[in-house]
Design an enzyme around this catalytic site. Structure first.
Site, short mmCIF file in Angstrom:
data_model
loop_
_atom_site.label_atom_id
_atom_site.label_comp_id
_atom_site.label_asym_id
_atom_site.label_seq_id
_atom_site.Cartn_x
_atom_site.Cartn_y
_atom_site.Cartn_z
N GLY A 130 -0.17 -4.07 1.36
CA GLY A 130 0.64 -3.43 2.39
C GLY A 130 -0.03 -3.54 3.75
CB CYS A 131 1.28 -3.45 7.18
SG CYS A 131 2.33 -2.00 7.16
CG PHE A 132 -0.39 1.77 7.12
CD1 PHE A 132 -0.81 1.83 8.45
CD2 PHE A 132 0.86 2.27 6.81
CE1 PHE A 132 0.01 2.39 9.43
CE2 PHE A 132 1.69 2.83 7.79
CZ PHE A 132 1.25 2.88 9.10
CB ALA A 134 -3.64 -5.57 5.36
CB ALA A 135 -5.30 -2.27 9.06
#
Lengths: 324, 324, 324, 324
Positions: A130-132, A134-135
């Site tokens: 997911g994008c969160f 990943a960061a």
């Protein structure tokens, strides 16, 4: 000989970004695009800047049983909407699932490409983080790996641009006038991305008990910043050094000397990490920046596909971020 | 063998965009970067997303007498600041001047690349059009060339993103809080870009008498839209057909069936044109969209350098626009 | 004794702004609010900043046959949705219709309050001008009245913030990520606001033949700027003087020495006008700025209600614009 | 009889907002305005929307020795620039210092008006809290007062609109193109606002050891959100109840059932607080929203002046927030 790829979910922002990256990829040839909202249109009708070679490709309705001959399928479907359909895709077609249905699912490899590239090489079912996550995970991995922070009680204060909410399908909360010039926290103490993050954190050993995740919608189109508060007695220099070691040979993660901002990554697959620590307070602050549609979605998907296909990991992903 | 290029004015937005395009260019090798504000820094200090191959290049002070061996120099200097210095650059170094000092100057070719590529091929002193003229002239050229509008009395209502005002050097008018959420007209009946536009219009024959140009600052970072009101008895279909003929073999201009918006071009060298006409009112409306830093600056500069060097015109410029 | 007022269409942006103005009005007491989307909620549920005195007022479904006892009803309904229902409102209830159904309708007064306050005084059926016409007509009225421009062939290049498109009901064109950082022209040579503007222009004498109106959506929440190109041989000073005379005793129109920007009016009922003319080109440029939700909707509606009720025209409307 | 007030620092955003509030205040009469950047201008030159009664007031240079007869002076000067000059203001002139030089300074009352109104009543030297502390302390006070959280180890993840950085005096970091569409963390583990917050927290008892404060610049003009992580075993309901009790008679703080967003407060003196707690994790999350120029600057300053002068606390501050 080029690699034949398809995209399903072309009408969404993740699918659109995949199109942009694939159109410029030296080895991928886009031969198939599907999307419910735009089926029947030519690509040029939906994407006025598409290159001439792709302009006339007609967007198909999404039916996994009538796929053309493909080597790789990028799936960017709403969470909950893809598991059944993707199960019907022939096994010889590699799938990179940008959506949320297969993260840590059996038979699928978790595609945290900057951290575990070797796990992804040659795989045919890859679930993009997911994008969160990943960061977050790119920021935490070096510290966890080096034992510089404890896995318990990590607090993640996460901020995303509004494209992270998807195209919205008419939810007026994401309308321009409603979401412009305002900062919106949401989902306090809820759990959508928590199990994925907890499981990954625990993959480095220990328990992720007490994990806290607070997302916020920021009035900008793209970008994610996570501000992470963790417990540990490392110094700032130790954290930065550990990250520089960890990512020494990795092409997309930049360890910076100053706090990164989201636009540094905009339009790219880059990931920026930075740390500030105070041993007296038993505190390590980690900052992680990605483009939610880049490393957070289509960029990491292309990176995963490169790894899966044995291509250079950076193929099609070398463009600098767009500034300003 | 690669072509050795340099950029002067790397601290400004135009110079930075030139860096982004050159970094991804298949034939250009950046060997020199100069900028007053950033001299002494490494490129990576100013551009955190620069590729590793360029990270350590040190920004030089700008001195035309100590240039390294170069094939092409991109100059992006404030108007008024470049004529004397660029005169000292050896003639074997091709110059593309993104700034305003050499448009229609003796010895310089006016680089309206989509309209007159043949004039640019092989030249060594090329003056890039201004950002507003680039959008305007690409829109008008097919109509003027086909005689569908009269050159007199053209009204250009122009709108630009705020990066078009440059980095501003601290002018608080361009500060975020002052220029956000507001639309600012300026320069009524003044003339900065008028002579350049008038001269180009008259290059198609007739007089540009009565030309009106009204610029506006729009609260967005990039993008130009010109809304042009001209006199003529053509129909919408005639205008669209004329533009499709005129740009039939040109790679960067798209004639669209519906009004273009600025983000269609964002991050690219594309130019969108559209027309709506009402013969009863003797009226032709032309709409032209470019990215002010793309076709309006660095994109057209690279296109001009490609033409000047005999490269494929699209080299390094094929990336799709960034959306959203 | 206070004046009892109601709002129908409280869920939309115009209705919400009416609430804000009425809540601070010295003579109006809000006793009724209706809205389809929000019926059943308390005002405080939808408007977290509503003052305590109004917090518990429950939003009713809209039914003209069950209205409470009211002196004034503000109607802010989608165009096409109000004529039949408003016909059922008892004649002793004054109506100010912010929507588009009654402009120049029989039995209704056209509420261009800064220009024709005397026509509005004491009326009970008042149609608020549209937001674009409000900005345009305030700018043109002094010139037309003084004969400084000709009514034929006026070109209006209009720009509005995105709240002008309404709450959108889920139209993804007005979603944040789709409409941020882009400028969108639309409706070329179409006519929604044209008859209203033409009729008003012709009210000063002559024919508005050849009127052109081109709207654009600007990536900001509030604000309208119209850039008007008209024919006439007046000088800049003559235009400014005429406007200063025309609006000498009017409280809300400011004639400025420099081009106004939209944020000057933000959150207020003010209207800014400015002119630049070139007799040699037979050209007068007029600039008009309003807040589309202020003078363009709820502000002018309250002004009209004040005139209709015999109150001071500025009651409840004296707040300065919000800057920045 | 009206109260004669002055503003010094009228060119900054805080001073400008003070002007807007004072212009609409029922008891205050603005008789003096000073500002270095704008001295010599009339108010109407700098503030095109100023009401006619104030239009001709000329902005003076700032000299504390030539003040006119005043009852209250609002000072909005850069931190470090005001102590010496304000010491020269006669003691009969009440001062509310919006700037940072007198917070917890001897002889000055700390003006946290929603929490300690009784301390402010009748005072003549009042130091307004900083914008971040205002949001933070209003959120923490009820929990600290009720003993629901421990004062040690509080983490404040703070986000502000860019007007919070001031007008910038030409710092290109705050230029539109540089700061638009990006989220910028800064000042990690640094201390500008820390002592003020620590001291206030400790005013409720205990030690604020381990306090962490991380500010971020958000691409919006106004608004502050603080996301606070504290330790304690209270439930969500206990926190909300404690806050509702604590603020039961206070006019400006709203305890909400859902996470507040920054625009709820925009243009107002309101303060929104919300809590979510998980006793199992020993965690209380507090959310606090204010307008950095409202409660975070000029709004609280007017509230403090009202208290100091014995006026109704809400005088001139009753306007609803501006939405959208």
């Amino acid at each position: 000989m080029s690699i034949r790829v398809g995209i399903v979910g072309i009408s969404g922002f993740g699918g659109g970004e995949a199109l942009r990256l694939i159109a410029a990829h030296p080895e991928f040839e886009l031969v198939f695009a599907a999307g419910s909202g735009s089926a029947g249109s030519r690509l040029a009708d939906r994407f006025p800047g598409v290159p001439p070679k792709l302009a006339a490709l007609r967007i198909a309705p999404w039916d996994p049983e009538t796929l053309p001959d493909l080597d790789v399928l990028f799936a960017s479907l709403p969470t909950g909407a893809s598991a059944e359909a993707l199960a019907k895709v022939p096994s010889r077609v590699k799938i990179v699932d940008i959506g949320g249905d297969h993260r840590y699912a059996p038979g699928w490899t978790y595609g945290l490409a900057d951290v575990w590239p070797d796990r992804i090489a040659g795989q045919s079912r890859i679930a993009n983080p997911g994008c969160f996550p990943a960061a977050t995970l790119n920021t935490l991995a070096p510290l966890l790996s080096a034992g510089l922070i404890r896995p318990e009680g990590i607090i993640i204060d996460a901020k995303t641009g509004i494209s992270g909410a998807g195209r919205g399908g008419g939810d007026s909360r994401f309308g321009y006038a409603d979401s412009n010039e305002t900062l919106q926290p949401y989902g306090l103490l809820q759990h959508t991305h928590m199990p994925e993050m907890a499981r990954t954190i625990e993959g480095f050993g220990g328990s992720a008990r007490g994990l806290v995740f607070t997302p916020h919608l920021v009035p900008m189109t793209r970008g994610i910043l996570v501000t992470i508060y963790a417990r540990g007695s490392a110094t700032t220099a130790q954290c930065l050094d550990a990250a520089r070691d960890f990512y020494a040979d990795r092409p997309f993660v930049r360890v910076t000397d100053r706090p990164p901002q989201t636009k540094w990554a905009s339009g790219s697959n880059l990931s920026f990490v930075h740390y500030a620590a105070d041993p007296e307070r038993d505190l390590v602050i980690g900052l992680g920046v990605v483009d939610n549609l880049g490393k957070g979605a289509a960029g990491q998907a292309v990176q995963n596909a490169n790894l899966a296909c044995g291509l250079p990991e950076t193929a099609g992903l070398e463009g600098m971020p767009v500034w300003p």
